[in-house]
Write a protein that holds these residues in place. Structure first.
Motif, short mmCIF file in Angstrom:
data_model
loop_
_atom_site.label_atom_id
_atom_site.label_comp_id
_atom_site.label_asym_id
_atom_site.label_seq_id
_atom_site.Cartn_x
_atom_site.Cartn_y
_atom_site.Cartn_z
N THR A 119 89.49 -59.82 49.34
CA THR A 119 88.57 -58.96 48.58
C THR A 119 87.19 -58.95 49.22
N ILE A 120 86.73 -60.12 49.62
CA ILE A 120 85.40 -60.24 50.23
C ILE A 120 85.34 -59.46 51.54
N TYR A 121 86.35 -59.62 52.38
CA TYR A 121 86.30 -58.96 53.69
C TYR A 121 86.58 -57.46 53.57
N SER A 122 87.32 -57.05 52.56
CA SER A 122 87.51 -55.62 52.34
C SER A 122 86.20 -54.96 51.92
N ALA A 123 85.46 -55.62 51.01
CA ALA A 123 84.17 -55.08 50.59
C ALA A 123 83.19 -55.07 51.75
N PHE A 124 83.23 -56.10 52.60
CA PHE A 124 82.36 -56.16 53.77
C PHE A 124 82.65 -55.00 54.73
N GLU B 104 76.18 -52.21 44.66
CA GLU B 104 75.77 -52.91 43.44
C GLU B 104 76.92 -53.70 42.84
N GLU B 105 78.10 -53.07 42.76
CA GLU B 105 79.24 -53.72 42.13
C GLU B 105 79.72 -54.93 42.93
N THR B 106 79.85 -54.79 44.24
CA THR B 106 80.41 -55.87 45.06
C THR B 106 79.42 -56.99 45.30
N HIS B 107 78.16 -56.65 45.59
CA HIS B 107 77.21 -57.68 45.98
C HIS B 107 76.56 -58.39 44.81
N SER B 108 76.69 -57.86 43.61
CA SER B 108 76.22 -58.60 42.44
C SER B 108 77.32 -59.46 41.85
N SER B 109 78.58 -59.03 41.96
CA SER B 109 79.68 -59.85 41.46
C SER B 109 80.13 -60.89 42.48
N PRO C 52 78.01 -62.49 45.27
CA PRO C 52 76.74 -62.58 45.99
C PRO C 52 76.85 -63.10 47.41
N VAL C 53 77.96 -63.79 47.75
CA VAL C 53 78.10 -64.29 49.11
C VAL C 53 78.07 -63.16 50.12
N LEU C 54 78.47 -61.94 49.70
CA LEU C 54 78.48 -60.79 50.60
C LEU C 54 77.08 -60.44 51.08
N VAL C 55 76.07 -60.79 50.31
CA VAL C 55 74.69 -60.51 50.70
C VAL C 55 74.38 -61.14 52.05
N PHE C 56 74.98 -62.30 52.33
CA PHE C 56 74.65 -63.06 53.54
C PHE C 56 75.60 -62.81 54.70
N ALA D 23 70.00 -40.43 45.08
CA ALA D 23 70.23 -41.45 46.10
C ALA D 23 69.18 -42.56 46.02
N ILE D 24 67.91 -42.17 45.82
CA ILE D 24 66.85 -43.17 45.69
C ILE D 24 67.07 -44.03 44.46
N ARG D 25 67.38 -43.39 43.34
CA ARG D 25 67.58 -44.13 42.10
C ARG D 25 68.79 -45.08 42.21
N ALA D 26 69.89 -44.57 42.76
CA ALA D 26 71.06 -45.44 42.96
C ALA D 26 70.71 -46.61 43.87
N GLY D 27 69.86 -46.36 44.87
CA GLY D 27 69.48 -47.41 45.80
C GLY D 27 68.64 -48.49 45.15
N TYR D 28 67.58 -48.11 44.44
CA TYR D 28 66.74 -49.17 43.90
C TYR D 28 67.41 -49.88 42.73
N LEU D 29 68.29 -49.20 41.99
CA LEU D 29 69.04 -49.89 40.94
C LEU D 29 69.99 -50.92 41.55
N ALA D 30 70.65 -50.57 42.65
CA ALA D 30 71.55 -51.51 43.31
C ALA D 30 70.80 -52.73 43.82
N LEU D 31 69.66 -52.49 44.49
CA LEU D 31 68.89 -53.62 45.01
C LEU D 31 68.35 -54.49 43.88
N ARG D 32 67.98 -53.90 42.78
CA ARG D 32 67.48 -54.69 41.66
C ARG D 32 68.58 -55.56 41.06
N ARG D 33 69.80 -55.01 40.93
CA ARG D 33 70.90 -55.81 40.38
C ARG D 33 71.22 -56.98 41.31
#
Length: 371
Positions: free
Chosen positions: A156-161, A212-217, A219-223, A262-272
């Motif tokens: 799951t992690i590598y698929s999201a990556f 937003e969905e993958t990197h907040s659920s 978080p290891v994907l962030v790195f 696109a901007i709104r989706a972007g900053y909401l994702a980064l905030r989550r």
């Protein structure tokens, strides 16, 4: 003698309760990390990643060249992910050892051996006590559960990556590397026409929603770092939102609401994602609030766009106010995530370039060859 016996009984009860609490807390941490379908900042997981990050920062600190740091930190997330279940197993081992000692099956050393044999399903050490046997079986099940969670979630992690990196890699074709909003706009203006940006905003709105969905659920994907040192999902997110903000604020074309989305989706994702790491930001910033960019940088971007033939609005003061009103929504979290992920230098901090020319005269011929 009676007092000593009471004290020993109390100690064994406390040890059993403490051991059970350690095991339950560890399993709960594993569930929060890999199973719970929402962002959850688990303390045990955070401890492991913080300690491993500290070790990596000591071996590849800010004073070292970026390429060396990128090469070393590419191992950070995978190694932390392997250390995490080992830490969970250690806690379970100690927790069950306390419980075995509490029911009086042997000395502390024997309890550790019994717990280890049960956890790793070796079966080389058994107690024969009915209650202890139940604990042995439950410990074996918990050990298998923790390992199964990691193994089952690796795909799951590598698929999201992989899905994340697809658009990040494609962005280099459109915006160079590291990605630049100015290059993106001038290249679209030259090759497709600025009307073609609409599909770009649609693609990236979808990308931000999945991010937003993958990197907040998870978080290891962030790195997880991109394959190319100059690529970064954080830089890509910033460049796309900047290009949409520049388009809405300064480019003289009909309004496209998809850029706003696109901007709104972007900053909401980064905030989550920032919420998962306890990054502070202002949820309702003022349009004239502070941002990390200056007016000179903005004006230089407009100069480069104008020199490349991009149609701009005449009122640059209003364009700056509008751009600032968009950027203030994501500036803080974007800069924080750049630092957290050790992203490459953002395009604003590099020599300003378009798809036609660059600030550096000696690079102009190279820019033409790229096109």
């Amino acid at each position: 003698m009676l007092g000593v016996a009471i004290i020993e009984l109390v100690l064994r009860i406390v040890a059993f309760g403490l051991g059970l609490a350690i095991v339950v807390r560890t399993v709960l941490g594993a569930i929060r990390t890999f199973v719970l379908p929402r962002g959850s900042n688990d303390g045990l997981t955070r401890l492991v990643f913080t300690v491993v990050r500290w070790c990596f920062d000591r071996s590849a600190g800010p004073s070292q060249p970026y390429l060396r740091r990128d090469r070393i930190h590419a191992y950070y997330a995978p190694i932390a992910l392997v250390v995490l279940p080992a830490f969970w197993l250690l806690l379970v081992w100690l927790g069950y050892a306390l419980s075995f000692w509490a029911i009086g099956t042997g000395s502390p050393g024997e309890e550790l051996r019994l717990s280890g044999s049960s956890l790793l399903t070796l079966g080389s050490v058994t107690s024969g006590v009915p209650l202890a046997t139940a604990l042995e079986l439950s410990e074996a099940a918990v050990g298998l559960l923790l390992l199964a969670l990691l193994i089952s979630y690796l795909p799951t992690i590598y698929s999201a990556f992989s899905r994340r990196e697809l658009l990040v890699n494609m962005l280099e074709v459109r915006a160079d590397s590291p990605p630049s909003a100015v290059v993106l706009l001038t290249r679209f203006q030259r090759l497709h026409g600025l009307d073609a940006l609409h599909e770009q905003w649609v693609q990236w709105e979808q990308w931000f929603s999945e991010l937003e969905e993958t990197h907040s659920s998870l978080p290891v994907l962030v790195f997880y770092r991109s394959q190319q040192p100059s690529h970064s999902w954080v830089n890509a997110a910033g460049a796309v939102m900047d290009s949409a903000a520049l388009t809405r604020a300064a480019v003289d074309i009909p309004m496209d609401v998809q850029a706003d989305l696109a901007i709104r989706a972007g900053y909401l994702a980064l905030r989550r994602i920032a919420d998962a790491f306890d990054i502070r930001y202002e949820p309702n910033p003022r349009p004239d609030g502070p941002i990390s960019l200056g007016r000179e940088q903005f004006d230089r971007a407009l100069d480069v766009l104008a020199s490349a033939g991009v149609p701009l609005r005449a009122d640059h003061d209003q364009a700056w106010r509008d751009f600032r009103g968009w950027r203030v929504n994501y500036d803080t979290v974007l800069r924080a995530l750049e630092r957290l992920t050790m992203a490459p230098q953002a395009w604003w901090d590099l020599p300003m370039a378009s798809a036609y020319v660059t600030d550096e005269p000696e690079l102009r011929e190279e820019a033409k060859l790229i096109l």
